[in-house]
Design a protein around this motif. Structure first.
Motif, PDB file in Angstrom:
ATOM      1  N   MET A   1      34.281  29.760  29.477  1.00  0.00           N
ATOM      2  CA  MET A   1      34.868  30.515  28.374  1.00  0.00           C
ATOM      3  C   MET A   1      34.655  32.027  28.526  1.00  0.00           C
ATOM      4  SD  MET A   1      36.160  28.210  26.620  1.00  0.00           S
ATOM      5  CE  MET A   1      36.038  26.520  26.115  1.00  0.00           C
ATOM      6  N   ASP A   2      33.723  32.433  29.379  1.00  0.00           N
ATOM      7  CA  ASP A   2      33.399  33.850  29.547  1.00  0.00           C
ATOM      8  C   ASP A   2      34.285  34.561  30.565  1.00  0.00           C
ATOM      9  OD1 ASP A   2      32.254  32.246  31.561  1.00  0.00           O
ATOM     10  OD2 ASP A   2      30.741  33.755  32.011  1.00  0.00           O
ATOM     11  N   ILE A   3      35.295  33.861  31.086  1.00  0.00           N
ATOM     12  CA  ILE A   3      36.149  34.420  32.127  1.00  0.00           C
ATOM     13  C   ILE A   3      37.599  34.453  31.652  1.00  0.00           C
ATOM     14  CG2 ILE A   3      37.005  34.093  34.475  1.00  0.00           C
ATOM     15  CD1 ILE A   3      34.305  32.714  35.073  1.00  0.00           C
ATOM     16  N   SER A   4      38.224  35.608  31.802  1.00  0.00           N
ATOM     17  CA  SER A   4      39.644  35.755  31.481  1.00  0.00           C
ATOM     18  C   SER A   4      40.463  35.578  32.755  1.00  0.00           C
ATOM     19  CB  SER A   4      39.933  37.146  30.925  1.00  0.00           C
ATOM     20  OG  SER A   4      39.208  37.368  29.759  1.00  0.00           O
ATOM     21  N   ILE A   5      41.693  35.122  32.593  1.00  0.00           N
ATOM     22  CA  ILE A   5      42.591  34.915  33.720  1.00  0.00           C
ATOM     23  C   ILE A   5      43.858  35.728  33.475  1.00  0.00           C
ATOM     24  CG2 ILE A   5      43.956  33.245  35.016  1.00  0.00           C
ATOM     25  CD1 ILE A   5      41.943  31.140  33.820  1.00  0.00           C
ATOM     26  N   ILE A   6      44.254  36.445  34.504  1.00  0.00           N
ATOM     27  CA  ILE A   6      45.526  37.158  34.460  1.00  0.00           C
ATOM     28  C   ILE A   6      46.347  36.664  35.645  1.00  0.00           C
ATOM     29  CG2 ILE A   6      46.681  39.380  34.580  1.00  0.00           C
ATOM     30  CD1 ILE A   6      44.111  40.634  33.475  1.00  0.00           C
ATOM     31  N   LYS A   7      47.588  36.286  35.371  1.00  0.00           N
ATOM     32  CA  LYS A   7      48.483  35.821  36.433  1.00  0.00           C
ATOM     33  C   LYS A   7      49.600  36.833  36.624  1.00  0.00           C
ATOM     34  CE  LYS A   7      48.518  31.856  34.064  1.00  0.00           C
ATOM     35  NZ  LYS A   7      49.020  30.607  33.566  1.00  0.00           N
ATOM     36  N   CYS A   8      49.992  37.033  37.871  1.00  0.00           N
ATOM     37  CA  CYS A   8      51.135  37.909  38.121  1.00  0.00           C
ATOM     38  C   CYS A   8      51.849  37.507  39.397  1.00  0.00           C
ATOM     39  CB  CYS A   8      50.724  39.371  38.156  1.00  0.00           C
ATOM     40  SG  CYS A   8      49.757  39.838  39.553  1.00  0.00           S
TER      41      CYS A   8
ATOM     42  N   THR B   1      37.167  39.078  34.596  1.00  0.00           N
ATOM     43  CA  THR B   1      38.569  38.741  34.777  1.00  0.00           C
ATOM     44  C   THR B   1      38.845  38.303  36.204  1.00  0.00           C
ATOM     45  OG1 THR B   1      39.162  40.371  33.098  1.00  0.00           O
ATOM     46  CG2 THR B   1      40.923  39.608  34.530  1.00  0.00           C
ATOM     47  N   ILE B   2      39.663  37.269  36.300  1.00  0.00           N
ATOM     48  CA  ILE B   2      40.166  36.794  37.586  1.00  0.00           C
ATOM     49  C   ILE B   2      41.659  37.069  37.613  1.00  0.00           C
ATOM     50  CG2 ILE B   2      40.632  34.778  39.009  1.00  0.00           C
ATOM     51  CD1 ILE B   2      38.137  33.542  37.896  1.00  0.00           C
ATOM     52  N   LEU B   3      42.121  37.591  38.728  1.00  0.00           N
ATOM     53  CA  LEU B   3      43.536  37.841  38.932  1.00  0.00           C
ATOM     54  C   LEU B   3      44.083  36.776  39.868  1.00  0.00           C
ATOM     55  CD1 LEU B   3      46.099  39.590  38.743  1.00  0.00           C
ATOM     56  CD2 LEU B   3      45.140  41.011  40.578  1.00  0.00           C
ATOM     57  N   ILE B   4      45.112  36.062  39.428  1.00  0.00           N
ATOM     58  CA  ILE B   4      45.771  35.052  40.259  1.00  0.00           C
ATOM     59  C   ILE B   4      47.164  35.576  40.579  1.00  0.00           C
ATOM     60  CG2 ILE B   4      46.655  32.697  40.417  1.00  0.00           C
ATOM     61  CD1 ILE B   4      44.454  31.863  38.442  1.00  0.00           C
TER      62      ILE B   4
END
Length: 126
Positions: free
Chosen positions: A27-34, A4-7
């Motif tokens: 495709m193997d990486i999730s992204i979370i934005k906040c 997971t990457i946090l932006i």
């Protein structure tokens, strides 16, 4: 293993720049934005973050304080890439002191960032 990457940004263009590339190429990486502390708390309590991007121009938060908050209160050990608009020596010093791993000055070449990003995540899968 899904990573997971946090932006952290309130700028749609900033986060979309990375999201578009990652969703297309990795495709193997999730992204979370906040864009607020409450969301950061929710994310940090339920996700294993591999990399953090912090927009140095967040209008709703102090980006330096967010860096400090992640390192001190949330005890995050993942690399933090800080995208700075202010380039004074004292500002950059403070960003480093708060725990940024890498400082990238705006404007930046996204393709150079993507190359470095790919190197980090290739190492993580070995």
């Amino acid at each position: 293993m899904n990573q997971t990457i946090l932006i952290i940004s309130d700028d749609i263009i900033f986060s979309q720049l990375f999201t578009t590339y990652i969703e297309k190429e990795r495709m193997d990486i999730s992204i979370i934005k906040c864009d607020n502390y409450l969301r950061i708390d929710e994310i940090m309590d339920g996700s294993l973050i591999r990399l953090v991007f912090i927009d140095g121009n967040i209008s709703t938060l102090s980006s330096i304080e967010v860096t400090r908050y992640l390192r001190i209160y949330k005890k995050i050990f993942a690399p933090i890439w800080f995208f700075a608009e202010i380039v004074t020596e004292s500002y950059i010093y403070k960003v480093n002191e708060m725990g940024a791993t890498r400082i990238i000055y705006k404007p930046f070449d996204p393709y150079e960032i993507f190359k470095e990003f790919d190197v980090i995540f290739e190492k993580a899968t070995i």
